[in-house]
Design a protein around this motif. Structure first.
Motif, PDB file in Angstrom:
ATOM      1  N   LEU A   1      -9.799   9.811 -21.334  1.00  0.00           N
ATOM      2  CA  LEU A   1      -9.532   8.374 -21.272  1.00  0.00           C
ATOM      3  C   LEU A   1     -10.693   7.565 -21.830  1.00  0.00           C
ATOM      4  CD1 LEU A   1      -7.915   8.252 -17.734  1.00  0.00           C
ATOM      5  CD2 LEU A   1      -6.756   7.612 -19.857  1.00  0.00           C
ATOM      6  N   ASN A   2     -11.905   7.980 -21.526  1.00  0.00           N
ATOM      7  CA  ASN A   2     -13.062   7.229 -21.997  1.00  0.00           C
ATOM      8  C   ASN A   2     -13.282   7.404 -23.497  1.00  0.00           C
ATOM      9  OD1 ASN A   2     -13.548   6.093 -19.531  1.00  0.00           O
ATOM     10  ND2 ASN A   2     -14.951   7.690 -18.861  1.00  0.00           N
ATOM     11  N   GLN A   3     -12.814   8.512 -24.050  1.00  0.00           N
ATOM     12  CA  GLN A   3     -12.824   8.648 -25.504  1.00  0.00           C
ATOM     13  C   GLN A   3     -11.865   7.649 -26.149  1.00  0.00           C
ATOM     14  OE1 GLN A   3     -11.890  12.756 -26.306  1.00  0.00           O
ATOM     15  NE2 GLN A   3     -13.824  13.509 -25.460  1.00  0.00           N
ATOM     16  N   MET A   4     -10.891   7.193 -25.368  1.00  0.00           N
ATOM     17  CA  MET A   4      -9.904   6.221 -25.845  1.00  0.00           C
ATOM     18  C   MET A   4     -10.230   4.803 -25.365  1.00  0.00           C
ATOM     19  SD  MET A   4      -6.623   8.683 -25.057  1.00  0.00           S
ATOM     20  CE  MET A   4      -5.345   7.598 -25.699  1.00  0.00           C
ATOM     21  N   ASN A   5     -11.454   4.624 -24.825  1.00  0.00           N
ATOM     22  CA  ASN A   5     -11.981   3.296 -24.470  1.00  0.00           C
ATOM     23  C   ASN A   5     -11.323   2.654 -23.246  1.00  0.00           C
ATOM     24  OD1 ASN A   5     -13.810   3.216 -26.753  1.00  0.00           O
ATOM     25  ND2 ASN A   5     -11.994   2.908 -28.017  1.00  0.00           N
ATOM     26  N   TYR A   6     -10.924   3.475 -22.264  1.00  0.00           N
ATOM     27  CA  TYR A   6     -10.361   2.924 -21.032  1.00  0.00           C
ATOM     28  C   TYR A   6     -11.433   2.597 -19.988  1.00  0.00           C
ATOM     29  CZ  TYR A   6      -5.473   3.956 -22.221  1.00  0.00           C
ATOM     30  OH  TYR A   6      -4.226   3.976 -22.794  1.00  0.00           O
ATOM     31  N   HIS A   7     -12.658   3.099 -20.139  1.00  0.00           N
ATOM     32  CA  HIS A   7     -13.726   2.919 -19.155  1.00  0.00           C
ATOM     33  C   HIS A   7     -13.216   3.350 -17.771  1.00  0.00           C
ATOM     34  CE1 HIS A   7     -15.800  -0.378 -21.818  1.00  0.00           C
ATOM     35  NE2 HIS A   7     -15.466   0.701 -22.490  1.00  0.00           N
ATOM     36  N   ALA A   8     -12.788   4.589 -17.707  1.00  0.00           N
ATOM     37  CA  ALA A   8     -12.095   5.092 -16.516  1.00  0.00           C
ATOM     38  C   ALA A   8     -13.033   5.828 -15.565  1.00  0.00           C
ATOM     39  CB  ALA A   8     -10.962   6.022 -16.941  1.00  0.00           C
ATOM     40  N   ARG A   9     -12.589   5.905 -14.321  1.00  0.00           N
ATOM     41  CA  ARG A   9     -13.243   6.731 -13.310  1.00  0.00           C
ATOM     42  C   ARG A   9     -12.172   7.121 -12.294  1.00  0.00           C
ATOM     43  NH1 ARG A   9     -14.117   1.498 -11.448  1.00  0.00           N
ATOM     44  NH2 ARG A   9     -13.961   1.210  -9.188  1.00  0.00           N
ATOM     45  N   TRP A  10     -12.491   8.079 -11.431  1.00  0.00           N
ATOM     46  CA  TRP A  10     -11.550   8.417 -10.373  1.00  0.00           C
ATOM     47  C   TRP A  10     -12.244   8.367  -9.032  1.00  0.00           C
ATOM     48  CZ3 TRP A  10     -11.715  12.521  -6.900  1.00  0.00           C
ATOM     49  CH2 TRP A  10     -12.622  13.562  -7.180  1.00  0.00           C
ATOM     50  N   GLU A  11     -11.448   8.149  -8.002  1.00  0.00           N
ATOM     51  CA  GLU A  11     -11.990   8.147  -6.649  1.00  0.00           C
ATOM     52  C   GLU A  11     -10.928   8.670  -5.691  1.00  0.00           C
ATOM     53  OE1 GLU A  11     -11.003   3.639  -5.074  1.00  0.00           O
ATOM     54  OE2 GLU A  11     -12.933   3.983  -6.065  1.00  0.00           O
ATOM     55  N   ALA A  12     -11.385   9.185  -4.563  1.00  0.00           N
ATOM     56  CA  ALA A  12     -10.458   9.676  -3.547  1.00  0.00           C
ATOM     57  C   ALA A  12      -9.812   8.494  -2.839  1.00  0.00           C
ATOM     58  CB  ALA A  12     -11.195  10.552  -2.544  1.00  0.00           C
ATOM     59  N   GLY A  13      -8.545   8.647  -2.492  1.00  0.00           N
ATOM     60  CA  GLY A  13      -7.827   7.614  -1.756  1.00  0.00           C
ATOM     61  C   GLY A  13      -7.175   8.208  -0.526  1.00  0.00           C
ATOM     62  N   PRO A  14      -6.738   7.383   0.415  1.00  0.00           N
ATOM     63  CA  PRO A  14      -6.139   7.895   1.656  1.00  0.00           C
ATOM     64  C   PRO A  14      -4.875   8.714   1.416  1.00  0.00           C
ATOM     65  CG  PRO A  14      -5.823   5.520   1.453  1.00  0.00           C
ATOM     66  CD  PRO A  14      -6.799   5.918   0.400  1.00  0.00           C
ATOM     67  N   GLN A  15      -4.184   8.459   0.296  1.00  0.00           N
ATOM     68  CA  GLN A  15      -2.963   9.198  -0.020  1.00  0.00           C
ATOM     69  C   GLN A  15      -3.124  10.070  -1.261  1.00  0.00           C
ATOM     70  OE1 GLN A  15      -0.015   6.078  -0.254  1.00  0.00           O
ATOM     71  NE2 GLN A  15       0.434   6.241   1.937  1.00  0.00           N
ATOM     72  N   GLY A  16      -4.374  10.346  -1.628  1.00  0.00           N
ATOM     73  CA  GLY A  16      -4.619  11.176  -2.799  1.00  0.00           C
ATOM     74  C   GLY A  16      -5.523  10.476  -3.793  1.00  0.00           C
ATOM     75  N   PRO A  17      -5.927  11.187  -4.835  1.00  0.00           N
ATOM     76  CA  PRO A  17      -6.851  10.598  -5.814  1.00  0.00           C
ATOM     77  C   PRO A  17      -6.218   9.457  -6.588  1.00  0.00           C
ATOM     78  CG  PRO A  17      -6.029  12.706  -6.589  1.00  0.00           C
ATOM     79  CD  PRO A  17      -5.554  12.563  -5.178  1.00  0.00           C
ATOM     80  N   ARG A  18      -7.075   8.536  -7.019  1.00  0.00           N
ATOM     81  CA  ARG A  18      -6.633   7.406  -7.824  1.00  0.00           C
ATOM     82  C   ARG A  18      -7.504   7.316  -9.066  1.00  0.00           C
ATOM     83  NH1 ARG A  18      -6.804   2.422  -3.716  1.00  0.00           N
ATOM     84  NH2 ARG A  18      -8.957   3.148  -3.634  1.00  0.00           N
ATOM     85  N   LEU A  19      -6.904   6.942 -10.167  1.00  0.00           N
ATOM     86  CA  LEU A  19      -7.634   6.706 -11.408  1.00  0.00           C
ATOM     87  C   LEU A  19      -7.728   5.211 -11.644  1.00  0.00           C
ATOM     88  CD1 LEU A  19      -6.128   9.629 -13.361  1.00  0.00           C
ATOM     89  CD2 LEU A  19      -8.548   9.063 -13.494  1.00  0.00           C
ATOM     90  N   ILE A  20      -8.930   4.760 -11.988  1.00  0.00           N
ATOM     91  CA  ILE A  20      -9.187   3.331 -12.150  1.00  0.00           C
ATOM     92  C   ILE A  20      -9.649   3.070 -13.571  1.00  0.00           C
ATOM     93  CG2 ILE A  20     -10.551   1.372 -11.329  1.00  0.00           C
ATOM     94  CD1 ILE A  20     -10.836   2.977  -8.666  1.00  0.00           C
ATOM     95  N   PHE A  21      -8.969   2.155 -14.250  1.00  0.00           N
ATOM     96  CA  PHE A  21      -9.353   1.730 -15.594  1.00  0.00           C
ATOM     97  C   PHE A  21     -10.007   0.358 -15.480  1.00  0.00           C
ATOM     98  CE2 PHE A  21      -5.288   3.890 -17.479  1.00  0.00           C
ATOM     99  CZ  PHE A  21      -5.730   5.116 -17.000  1.00  0.00           C
ATOM    100  N   SER A  22     -11.216   0.207 -16.001  1.00  0.00           N
ATOM    101  CA  SER A  22     -11.872  -1.104 -15.966  1.00  0.00           C
ATOM    102  C   SER A  22     -11.827  -1.813 -17.313  1.00  0.00           C
ATOM    103  CB  SER A  22     -13.326  -0.963 -15.501  1.00  0.00           C
ATOM    104  OG  SER A  22     -14.047  -0.098 -16.350  1.00  0.00           O
ATOM    105  N   HIS A  23     -11.091  -1.231 -18.264  1.00  0.00           N
ATOM    106  CA  HIS A  23     -10.925  -1.877 -19.568  1.00  0.00           C
ATOM    107  C   HIS A  23      -9.567  -1.491 -20.126  1.00  0.00           C
ATOM    108  CE1 HIS A  23     -11.734  -3.399 -23.579  1.00  0.00           C
ATOM    109  NE2 HIS A  23     -11.363  -2.238 -24.073  1.00  0.00           N
ATOM    110  N   CYS A  24      -8.883  -2.453 -20.721  1.00  0.00           N
ATOM    111  CA  CYS A  24      -7.599  -2.180 -21.367  1.00  0.00           C
ATOM    112  C   CYS A  24      -7.801  -2.162 -22.881  1.00  0.00           C
ATOM    113  CB  CYS A  24      -6.568  -3.245 -21.002  1.00  0.00           C
ATOM    114  SG  CYS A  24      -4.989  -3.011 -21.856  1.00  0.00           S
ATOM    115  N   PRO A  25      -7.658  -1.004 -23.530  1.00  0.00           N
ATOM    116  CA  PRO A  25      -7.850  -0.963 -24.978  1.00  0.00           C
ATOM    117  C   PRO A  25      -6.743  -1.674 -25.750  1.00  0.00           C
ATOM    118  CG  PRO A  25      -7.146   1.175 -24.160  1.00  0.00           C
ATOM    119  CD  PRO A  25      -7.397   0.323 -22.962  1.00  0.00           C
TER     120      PRO A  25
END
Length: 211
Positions: A130-154
């Protein structure tokens, strides 16, 4: 007063790309001086390495620099919007339109599915892609499972008119992760948006983008 770096940038704006040798000859400066300023400009992100070429097979290869593609400008946003509009995609997706977004996602993902990897590795590899595609992404654990967070919309330039691209993002995540993905939150615009995607068989239904 025009500085050496400004002269180098102005020359590259006209020539599109050049080596230190070519720039030093054109600006009548020593090659060592030009190479120094090229390194500084490249480290600041104002130049990028365009290619490396050999001079008739002799000596060291020389680096060829150019302005970043973003600085040169392009018409990709207009072209993308025109293609999506011409294809007849509507904000309220029909079954055929969902299939079109899924097909586009498969094309972008290619052969890089990580479904056979352990969960943490799948997440890390997906974030890397995702970051190779400029999404500025990261993941974090959530109460119902992992979540992916994008801080930029290409696709910020066209996302307001084509929110169906969020469905494409869901499909890409599903391809990489080997499990369903659903957008559960989106806010912001013009490249500063934050999008959150839930993963897993219990991922909640997709929500309409929030602007």
């Amino acid at each position: 007063m025009t500085t050496i770096r400004q002269k180098i940038l102005a020359y590259l704006e006209k020539s599109r790309s050049a080596s230190a040798r070519e720039i030093s000859r054109a600006l009548q400066m020593s090659a060592a001086t030009v190479r120094h300023h090229l390194r500084v400009l490249a480290s600041d992100g104002r130049l990028e390495l365009a290619s490396v070429r050999w001079r008739d097979g002799r000596g060291r290869p020389e680096k060829v620099y150019s302005l970043p593609r973003a600085a040169l400008g392009d018409n990709l946003s207009a072209l993308s919007e025109a293609l999506l509009t011409e294809a007849g995609t509507k904000p309220a997706l029909s079954g055929d339109e969902v299939s079109r977004m899924e097909a586009l996602a498969r094309h972008l993902v290619g052969e890089s599915s990580f479904a056979s990897q352990p969960l943490a590795k799948r997440l890390n590899l997906t974030v890397e892609k995702l970051n190779q595609m400029n999404y500025h992404a990261r993941w974090e654990a959530g109460p119902q499972g992992p979540r992916l967070i994008f801080s930029h919309c290409p696709y910020a330039a066209i996302i307001q008119k084509h929110p169906e691209l969020c469905r494409m993002d869901e499909a890409m995540l599903a391809e990489w992760m080997g499990q369903p993905a659903a957008q559960i939150f989106r806010t912001g615009k013009e490249g500063s948006s934050v999008c959150v995607f839930a993963l897993g068989n219990k991922a909640p239904p997709s929500v309409s983008p929030i602007t």
